[in-house]
Write a protein that holds these residues in place. Sequence first.
Motif, PDB file in Angstrom:
ATOM      1  N   ARG A   1       0.829  -1.205   0.000  1.00  0.00           N
ATOM      2  CA  ARG A   1       0.000   0.000   0.000  1.00  0.00           C
ATOM      3  C   ARG A   1       0.865   1.256   0.000  1.00  0.00           C
ATOM      4  O   ARG A   1       0.634   2.184  -0.783  1.00  0.00           O
ATOM      5  CB  ARG A   1      -0.923  -0.020   1.215  1.00  0.00           C
ATOM      6  N   ASP A   2       1.872   1.258   0.855  1.00  0.00           N
ATOM      7  CA  ASP A   2       2.766   2.421   0.916  1.00  0.00           C
ATOM      8  C   ASP A   2       3.591   2.553  -0.364  1.00  0.00           C
ATOM      9  O   ASP A   2       3.851   3.670  -0.833  1.00  0.00           O
ATOM     10  CB  ASP A   2       3.695   2.309   2.125  1.00  0.00           C
ATOM     11  N   ALA A   3       4.012   1.419  -0.912  1.00  0.00           N
ATOM     12  CA  ALA A   3       4.784   1.441  -2.154  1.00  0.00           C
ATOM     13  C   ALA A   3       3.939   2.018  -3.289  1.00  0.00           C
ATOM     14  O   ALA A   3       4.414   2.843  -4.084  1.00  0.00           O
ATOM     15  CB  ALA A   3       5.256   0.039  -2.506  1.00  0.00           C
ATOM     16  N   ARG A   4       2.668   1.590  -3.356  1.00  0.00           N
ATOM     17  CA  ARG A   4       1.792   2.101  -4.410  1.00  0.00           C
ATOM     18  C   ARG A   4       1.624   3.618  -4.299  1.00  0.00           C
ATOM     19  O   ARG A   4       1.711   4.334  -5.296  1.00  0.00           O
ATOM     20  CB  ARG A   4       0.435   1.407  -4.340  1.00  0.00           C
ATOM     21  N   LYS A   5       1.417   4.096  -3.098  1.00  0.00           N
ATOM     22  CA  LYS A   5       1.261   5.538  -2.903  1.00  0.00           C
ATOM     23  C   LYS A   5       2.534   6.292  -3.301  1.00  0.00           C
ATOM     24  O   LYS A   5       2.476   7.373  -3.897  1.00  0.00           O
ATOM     25  CB  LYS A   5       0.911   5.834  -1.449  1.00  0.00           C
ATOM     26  N   ALA A   6       3.677   5.689  -2.983  1.00  0.00           N
ATOM     27  CA  ALA A   6       4.955   6.335  -3.308  1.00  0.00           C
ATOM     28  C   ALA A   6       5.165   6.413  -4.819  1.00  0.00           C
ATOM     29  O   ALA A   6       5.580   7.458  -5.351  1.00  0.00           O
ATOM     30  CB  ALA A   6       6.105   5.585  -2.640  1.00  0.00           C
ATOM     31  N   PHE A   7       4.876   5.322  -5.519  1.00  0.00           N
ATOM     32  CA  PHE A   7       5.046   5.336  -6.979  1.00  0.00           C
ATOM     33  C   PHE A   7       4.028   6.264  -7.631  1.00  0.00           C
ATOM     34  O   PHE A   7       4.346   6.949  -8.615  1.00  0.00           O
ATOM     35  CB  PHE A   7       4.913   3.916  -7.542  1.00  0.00           C
TER      36      PHE A   7
END
Length: 287
Positions: free
Chosen positions: A112-118
Amino acid sequence: MAMVSVKSLHAGVVMTAVLLSGCAGLGSVGGVGTAPETPEKKVVESAPAEPKTGAGTGSQRHLPQQGYDAQGKKVAYVPAPNPYTAASKPVPPEAVARFRSASDLMADEQYRDARKAFEAITRDYPDLSGPWLKLGELAEIGERMERAEKSYQKALAINPQNVNAYLALALFQRRSGDFEEARDTYVSALELWKDFPEAHLNLAILYDLYMNQPALAQPHFEAYAFLTKGDDPQVADWLIEIRRRTGIETSFIDNPPPAPKAPEETVSADPMAAEKSSETTKTEEKG
């Protein structure tokens, strides 16, 4: 054909390394640390699938060819440059740092955090294609297949020279059962870069194991072995095995010219030499 097990998406099917290059693109580049996804076992043999008209021969237009000089000696093959790296442009250091940070989150399964970062990177740096590939991978992990495909297509729209985007999209299409679409995507990648080793290898696997067309697979297995200088022993074994099945021993890549004829024997200056030779032969026959 014995195959290695399917690589987990969590390990990054296509993106096994981070390399920042291309037309303002982020991501690994085909030919550098990218591995094909291979099935767990061979599919059951059945009647060969019928390819679209020209589909098989179309892919063979993009095979590398070993050259020879006038003396019949091999000429060192120089692969065409990767268009993704050849047209590279500087990537802002901040974008590089944020991409690496997001990739670390993804590696730690903080999806979830990775998706938001990308997603944040795509907003701040809309000309970067690499983050969209990562978003495609994350969408597949979350089984959001429509979103995954759109992400891969978006990467290609931003950077049509991103060879990784073709590879990612084709693998997605193959996993979705869209074999003909996957084939066409691999062929599109080879039209862009005919010396793309992973496109040749993945196309060969697709032809052989999923479309049951080993005769169309063999040239691309050979192309991969040729471009990688035969460094992969597993592919060498696959080539031996597929040649047994197709019965095609002639190489699609390396076709040496005919051996030069031996120079004709010089006629002796002695006008009686031929006659003497004939008499000698007769004498030997009599003896």
